[in-house]
Scaffold this active site. Structure first.
Site, mmCIF file in Angstrom:
data_model
loop_
_atom_site.group_PDB
_atom_site.id
_atom_site.type_symbol
_atom_site.label_atom_id
_atom_site.label_comp_id
_atom_site.label_asym_id
_atom_site.label_seq_id
_atom_site.Cartn_x
_atom_site.Cartn_y
_atom_site.Cartn_z
ATOM 1 N N GLY A 7 -1.174 11.682 -19.708
ATOM 2 C CA GLY A 7 -0.084 11.323 -18.811
ATOM 3 C C GLY A 7 -0.250 9.935 -18.243
ATOM 4 O O GLY A 7 0.709 9.140 -18.201
ATOM 5 N N SER A 18 1.173 21.055 -28.976
ATOM 6 C CA SER A 18 -0.187 20.976 -29.506
ATOM 7 C C SER A 18 -0.229 21.632 -30.869
ATOM 8 O O SER A 18 0.573 22.532 -31.178
ATOM 9 C CB SER A 18 -1.157 21.696 -28.559
ATOM 10 O OG SER A 18 -2.400 21.951 -29.174
ATOM 11 N N TYR A 41 -3.031 30.009 -24.801
ATOM 12 C CA TYR A 41 -2.693 28.587 -24.811
ATOM 13 C C TYR A 41 -1.747 28.286 -25.972
ATOM 14 O O TYR A 41 -0.723 27.609 -25.795
ATOM 15 C CB TYR A 41 -3.962 27.746 -24.934
ATOM 16 C CG TYR A 41 -3.695 26.267 -25.049
ATOM 17 C CD1 TYR A 41 -3.173 25.548 -23.974
ATOM 18 C CD2 TYR A 41 -3.959 25.573 -26.234
ATOM 19 C CE1 TYR A 41 -2.920 24.180 -24.079
ATOM 20 C CE2 TYR A 41 -3.716 24.221 -26.350
ATOM 21 C CZ TYR A 41 -3.193 23.525 -25.266
ATOM 22 O OH TYR A 41 -2.935 22.176 -25.371
ATOM 23 N N ASN A 43 -1.100 11.383 -13.582
ATOM 24 C CA ASN A 43 -2.222 10.804 -12.850
ATOM 25 C C ASN A 43 -3.520 10.765 -13.654
ATOM 26 O O ASN A 43 -4.521 10.223 -13.194
ATOM 27 C CB ASN A 43 -2.473 11.593 -11.565
ATOM 28 C CG ASN A 43 -2.817 13.039 -11.842
ATOM 29 O OD1 ASN A 43 -1.982 13.778 -12.355
ATOM 30 N ND2 ASN A 43 -4.032 13.454 -11.510
#
Length: 303
Positions: free
Chosen positions: A28, A149, A175, A24
């Protein structure tokens, strides 16, 4: 010199059924836009159905079709229900794009009590893929593409990475650890698919440095004025999505490949096959993570 890959190299996707998590917004949504433009039917997985539907409506007329279904990767019951609904609606899944994620957020836990970056970025996608892998292998040439990443290079092989954060919590390291887990998962999934004799492929991609909403929170209020400068130094979401799109659609791509930008130390440019950190290729570490992930999520993959 070979011509650099571009959107013009994407094949016609009429008849393809794809699912994009976090479809959304940001990378993506850019991925969804291009899949639809080439005729795919796309399941847009979004925490908010309303936001997902608004985002798809904003794309305008497309050749393909989209349906928006709720998915909260930080809640394993939501993951299970989402997969159940997808399985009820579709008999195969040609493409699963594990794109959604959270980035360098303050300490917190998922609904199931896991450190929320590891729980969302890795465990949520591990469980989702496990629930849907039979649909992927039912497709003539199914693919699972997981977005990692460059931050995976600061991640660690921490067997306690899933635990609720304590005083030593470092959001950047957490992360990076979740993104390292994405790669370990991808390479191990490819080994397992090959061992089963499946034609399905597992691949990974990273966007380089892309100016999306995911990184907006990295700027405290006193530095918010620097945000526009940062955005000018980064790729757009459309360009950042190119490695994912190549991994998802290039007929010459191979299982276990990792795609990223070709310029400025993989920060921007056209998508090419790149290498990840040495530890990400460690099969023993991958098997350990896989076993731990099955235990934590309660999701076992078919043998």
């Amino acid at each position: 010199m070979a011509r650099r890959w571009s959107l013009e190299d994407m094949p016609d996707l009429t008849g393809v059924v794809a699912l994009v998590t976090g479809g959304n917004a940001g990378l993506g949504l850019a991925t969804v836009r291009q899949l639809l433009a080439r005729g795919a039917h796309v399941v847009v997985a979004s925490r908010s159905v309303e936001r997902g539907e608004a985002a798809v409506a904003g794309l305008g007329p497309q050749r393909g079709t989209a349906e928006v279904l709720p998915l909260d990767l930080a809640d394993l019951e939501s993951v299970r229900l989402h997969a159940k609904e997808v399985s009820a609606r579709h008999t195969r899944l040609d493409l699963l794009v594990n794109n959604a994620g959270i980035m360098m957020v303050p300490p917190g836990v998922t609904r199931d009590g896991f450190e929320r970056q590891f729980g969302t970025n890795h465990l949520g996608h591990f469980a989702l893929t496990g629930h849907l892998v039979d649909l992927v292998t039912a497709a003539p040439a199914g693919r699972v593409v997981t977005v990692s990443s460059q931050a995976h290079r600061v991640g660690t092989l921490d067997p306690a990475a899933h635990e609720a954060p304590g005083e030593g919590y470092r959001k950047v390291r957490a992360y990076g650890t979740s993104k390292l887990a994405n790669l370990l998962f991808t390479y191990e999934l490819q080994r397992r698919l090959a061992a089963r004799g499946s034609r399905a492929l597992a691949l990974a991609a990273h966007p380089g440095t892309a100016g999306t909403g995911l990184s907006d929170h990295l700027f405290p209020a006193r530095l918010r004025r620097l945000q526009p400068v940062f955005r000018r130094l980064t790729q757009s979401a459309d360009d950042g999505a190119l490695p994912t799109l190549r991994a998802a659609t290039d007929p010459g791509a191979l299982g276990g490949q990792y795609f990223g930008p070709d310029r400025l130390n993989q920060q921007r440019g056209r998508p090419v096959v790149v290498s990840s950190s040495e530890v990400s290729y460690d099969p023993e570490a991958a098997r350990d993570l896989w076993q731990r992930s099955e235990e934590l999520t309660g999701v076992s993959y078919p043998g």
